[in-house]
Design a protein around this motif. Structure first.
Motif, PDB file in Angstrom:
ATOM      1  N   ALA A 148       9.509 -19.621   3.016  1.00 12.74           N
ATOM      2  CA  ALA A 148       8.823 -18.790   2.020  1.00 12.74           C
ATOM      3  C   ALA A 148       9.384 -17.366   2.033  1.00 12.74           C
ATOM      4  CB  ALA A 148       7.319 -18.774   2.293  1.00 12.74           C
ATOM      5  N   GLY A 149       9.641 -16.862   3.235  1.00 19.98           N
ATOM      6  CA  GLY A 149      10.215 -15.520   3.352  1.00 19.98           C
ATOM      7  C   GLY A 149      11.613 -15.440   2.773  1.00 19.98           C
ATOM      8  N   ASN A 150      12.402 -16.496   2.998  1.00 22.25           N
ATOM      9  CA  ASN A 150      13.759 -16.519   2.452  1.00 22.25           C
ATOM     10  C   ASN A 150      13.751 -16.555   0.927  1.00 22.25           C
ATOM     11  OD1 ASN A 150      14.854 -16.484   5.015  1.00 22.25           O
ATOM     12  ND2 ASN A 150      15.108 -18.702   5.138  1.00 22.25           N
ATOM     13  N   ILE A 151      12.809 -17.310   0.358  1.00 22.71           N
ATOM     14  CA  ILE A 151      12.694 -17.381  -1.103  1.00 22.71           C
ATOM     15  C   ILE A 151      12.290 -16.021  -1.669  1.00 22.71           C
ATOM     16  CG2 ILE A 151      11.421 -18.432  -3.014  1.00 22.71           C
ATOM     17  CD1 ILE A 151      11.215 -20.976  -1.321  1.00 22.71           C
ATOM     18  N   LEU A 152      11.398 -15.337  -0.957  1.00 18.65           N
ATOM     19  CA  LEU A 152      10.950 -14.017  -1.405  1.00 18.65           C
ATOM     20  C   LEU A 152      12.102 -13.014  -1.419  1.00 18.65           C
ATOM     21  CD1 LEU A 152       8.488 -12.300  -2.244  1.00 18.65           C
ATOM     22  CD2 LEU A 152       8.150 -11.767   0.173  1.00 18.65           C
ATOM     23  N   LYS A 153      12.973 -13.104  -0.422  1.00 19.37           N
ATOM     24  CA  LYS A 153      14.100 -12.170  -0.325  1.00 19.37           C
ATOM     25  C   LYS A 153      15.100 -12.338  -1.478  1.00 19.37           C
ATOM     26  CE  LYS A 153      13.991 -11.637   4.697  1.00 19.37           C
ATOM     27  NZ  LYS A 153      14.701 -11.904   5.986  1.00 19.37           N
ATOM     28  N   LEU A 154      15.080 -13.513  -2.109  1.00 16.38           N
ATOM     29  CA  LEU A 154      16.009 -13.749  -3.216  1.00 16.38           C
ATOM     30  C   LEU A 154      15.758 -12.807  -4.387  1.00 16.38           C
ATOM     31  CD1 LEU A 154      16.098 -17.666  -3.289  1.00 16.38           C
ATOM     32  CD2 LEU A 154      17.777 -16.105  -2.282  1.00 16.38           C
ATOM     33  N   SER A 155      14.535 -12.283  -4.493  1.00 16.25           N
ATOM     34  CA  SER A 155      14.205 -11.352  -5.578  1.00 16.25           C
ATOM     35  C   SER A 155      15.099 -10.118  -5.536  1.00 16.25           C
ATOM     36  CB  SER A 155      12.732 -10.919  -5.487  1.00 16.25           C
ATOM     37  OG  SER A 155      11.880 -12.038  -5.581  1.00 16.25           O
ATOM     38  N   GLU A 156      15.449  -9.694  -4.317  1.00 20.69           N
ATOM     39  CA  GLU A 156      16.297  -8.519  -4.167  1.00 20.69           C
ATOM     40  C   GLU A 156      17.701  -8.790  -4.688  1.00 20.69           C
ATOM     41  OE1 GLU A 156      16.137  -7.539  -0.046  1.00 20.69           O
ATOM     42  OE2 GLU A 156      13.954  -7.331  -0.005  1.00 20.69           O
TER      43      GLU A 156
ATOM     44  N   ASP B 237       6.172  -2.056  -7.993  1.00 14.91           N
ATOM     45  CA  ASP B 237       7.367  -1.465  -7.385  1.00 14.91           C
ATOM     46  C   ASP B 237       8.315  -2.548  -6.876  1.00 14.91           C
ATOM     47  OD1 ASP B 237       6.499   1.111  -7.881  1.00 14.91           O
ATOM     48  OD2 ASP B 237       5.506   1.317  -5.945  1.00 14.91           O
ATOM     49  N   ASP B 238       7.750  -3.615  -6.310  1.00 17.07           N
ATOM     50  CA  ASP B 238       8.575  -4.719  -5.826  1.00 17.07           C
ATOM     51  C   ASP B 238       8.993  -5.597  -7.002  1.00 17.07           C
ATOM     52  OD1 ASP B 238       8.320  -4.009  -3.090  1.00 17.07           O
ATOM     53  OD2 ASP B 238       6.348  -4.954  -3.018  1.00 17.07           O
ATOM     54  N   PRO B 239      10.175  -6.185  -6.941  1.00 20.34           N
ATOM     55  CA  PRO B 239      10.638  -7.038  -8.043  1.00 20.34           C
ATOM     56  C   PRO B 239       9.833  -8.325  -8.127  1.00 20.34           C
ATOM     57  CG  PRO B 239      12.153  -7.169  -6.188  1.00 20.34           C
ATOM     58  CD  PRO B 239      11.179  -6.068  -5.862  1.00 20.34           C
ATOM     59  N   PRO B 240       9.845  -9.006  -9.267  1.00 21.13           N
ATOM     60  CA  PRO B 240       9.139 -10.284  -9.397  1.00 21.13           C
ATOM     61  C   PRO B 240       9.734 -11.307  -8.436  1.00 21.13           C
ATOM     62  CG  PRO B 240       9.857  -9.454 -11.537  1.00 21.13           C
ATOM     63  CD  PRO B 240      10.541  -8.625 -10.504  1.00 21.13           C
ATOM     64  N   ASP B 241       8.895 -12.206  -7.922  1.00 23.13           N
ATOM     65  CA  ASP B 241       9.452 -13.249  -7.068  1.00 23.13           C
ATOM     66  C   ASP B 241       9.700 -14.518  -7.882  1.00 23.13           C
ATOM     67  OD1 ASP B 241       7.146 -15.084  -6.978  1.00 23.13           O
ATOM     68  OD2 ASP B 241       6.161 -13.566  -5.744  1.00 23.13           O
ATOM     69  N   ALA B 242      10.240 -15.515  -7.227  1.00 29.83           N
ATOM     70  CA  ALA B 242      10.675 -16.735  -7.912  1.00 29.83           C
ATOM     71  C   ALA B 242       9.549 -17.485  -8.597  1.00 29.83           C
ATOM     72  CB  ALA B 242      11.376 -17.656  -6.911  1.00 29.83           C
ATOM     73  N   THR B 243       8.301 -17.265  -8.173  1.00 35.35           N
ATOM     74  CA  THR B 243       7.188 -18.043  -8.716  1.00 35.35           C
ATOM     75  C   THR B 243       6.578 -17.447  -9.981  1.00 35.35           C
ATOM     76  OG1 THR B 243       5.444 -16.906  -7.448  1.00 35.35           O
ATOM     77  CG2 THR B 243       6.598 -18.709  -6.352  1.00 35.35           C
ATOM     78  N   ASP B 244       7.002 -16.248 -10.360  1.00 36.45           N
ATOM     79  CA  ASP B 244       6.391 -15.616 -11.535  1.00 36.45           C
ATOM     80  C   ASP B 244       6.707 -16.426 -12.794  1.00 36.45           C
ATOM     81  OD1 ASP B 244       6.665 -13.442 -13.943  1.00 36.45           O
ATOM     82  OD2 ASP B 244       5.104 -12.889 -12.514  1.00 36.45           O
ATOM     83  N   PRO B 245       5.666 -16.817 -13.576  1.00 43.54           N
ATOM     84  CA  PRO B 245       5.886 -17.670 -14.757  1.00 43.54           C
ATOM     85  C   PRO B 245       6.826 -17.062 -15.798  1.00 43.54           C
ATOM     86  CG  PRO B 245       3.568 -17.647 -14.154  1.00 43.54           C
ATOM     87  CD  PRO B 245       4.228 -16.585 -13.330  1.00 43.54           C
ATOM     88  N   LYS B 246       6.799 -15.735 -15.936  1.00 50.62           N
ATOM     89  CA  LYS B 246       7.599 -15.084 -16.969  1.00 50.62           C
ATOM     90  C   LYS B 246       8.929 -14.564 -16.427  1.00 50.62           C
ATOM     91  CE  LYS B 246       7.414 -11.511 -20.563  1.00 50.62           C
ATOM     92  NZ  LYS B 246       6.578 -10.446 -21.191  1.00 50.62           N
ATOM     93  N   PHE B 247       8.897 -13.897 -15.275  1.00 50.32           N
ATOM     94  CA  PHE B 247      10.091 -13.245 -14.755  1.00 50.32           C
ATOM     95  C   PHE B 247      10.706 -13.968 -13.556  1.00 50.32           C
ATOM     96  CE2 PHE B 247       7.472  -9.699 -16.520  1.00 50.32           C
ATOM     97  CZ  PHE B 247       8.309  -9.374 -17.576  1.00 50.32           C
TER      98      PHE B 247
END
Length: 239
Positions: free
Chosen positions: A120-128, A143-153
């Motif tokens: 889960a942490g590795n997937i979150l880091k992909l946002s960067e 302030d933080d970028p959208p993560d992989a699970t966001d429906p729109k972004f």
């Protein structure tokens, strides 16, 4: 007509995840592109180990009473397993669409998937990586970028499993960035609402304190008459 023996067996046989276990997505060794949904539930459970005359050392998983999966919060549930020093194992359940399956079958099928905290942490880091150079998308106020699970972004993720001499590790890399379609959102929501909400299933499957305490007290090595050979320490105790 039922019997007391059959009724007693249900304590170990009834699985809280019965409704989702056949749908669970096995992360394969081959890199596979998936799209995750923004509904993630944490479930905590204990492995109750005991000694059986017929099976020897054995055990089963029991949900932690000091964790509320519906709110994702610790609670004072008087968990008998925590009181005995048994450490709880934490699993995170998400929902995904396999892009390979979607393309091959021409249908959107939702699967629950179990994620480790590290994955889960590795997937979150992909946002960067996805939003690192271009910055956050227009309309995004955090302030933080959208993560992989966001429906729109959000964006697709490529998952794979690696087995090195019995040590299993999971890896994730970024895929295409795109919004979920209306039909994909509908598929996710319908699957969850149709008896597959992990948080509610775990909440419903958490047993009452007295029931768990009585069961533990009856198990060999944990309070029952049957003791481990050699009179050693009780299994399941803090180490």
């Amino acid at each position: 007509m039922g019997s007391l023996r059959n009724a007693a067996k249900t304590f170990n046989n009834a699985r809280w995840d019965e409704a989702i276990k056949d749908d669970l997505f096995p992360i394969p060794a081959k890199p596979t592109r998936v799209r995750l949904y923004n509904r993630i539930s944490t479930v905590k459970s204990h492995f109750v180990e005991f000694v059986s005359k017929t099976k020897g050392a054995t055990g089963f998983y029991e949900l932690c009473l000091n964790w509320d999966p519906a709110t994702d919060e610790s609670v004072e549930g008087g968990c008998p397993m925590c009181e005995r020093g048994m450490k709880a194992t934490e699993h995170h359940y998400a929902y995904l669409i396999s892009r390979v399956e979607q393309k091959k079958m021409n249908v959107t099928t939702v699967h629950p998937v179990r994620l480790t905290g590290k994955l889960a942490g590795n997937i979150l880091k992909l946002s960067e990586i996805v939003y690192g150079e271009e910055g956050n998308p227009e309309g995004w106020t955090d302030d933080d970028p959208p993560d992989a699970t966001d429906p729109k972004f959000g964006f697709d993720v490529v998952l794979r499993k690696e087995d090195n001499s019995g040590k299993v590790e999971y890896h994730a890399s970024q895929g295409d960035k795109n919004a979920l379609s209306k039909d994909e959102r509908k598929a996710f929501e319908e699957y969850i609402q149709d008896g597959h909400d992990v948080a509610l299933l775990a909440k419903k499957g958490t047993r009452k304190r007295d029931e768990v305490a009585q069961k533990l007290a009856s198990l060999p090595g944990l309070g029952g008459d049957e003791k481990p050979e050699g009179g050693g320490a009780k299994l399941g105790a803090a180490k």
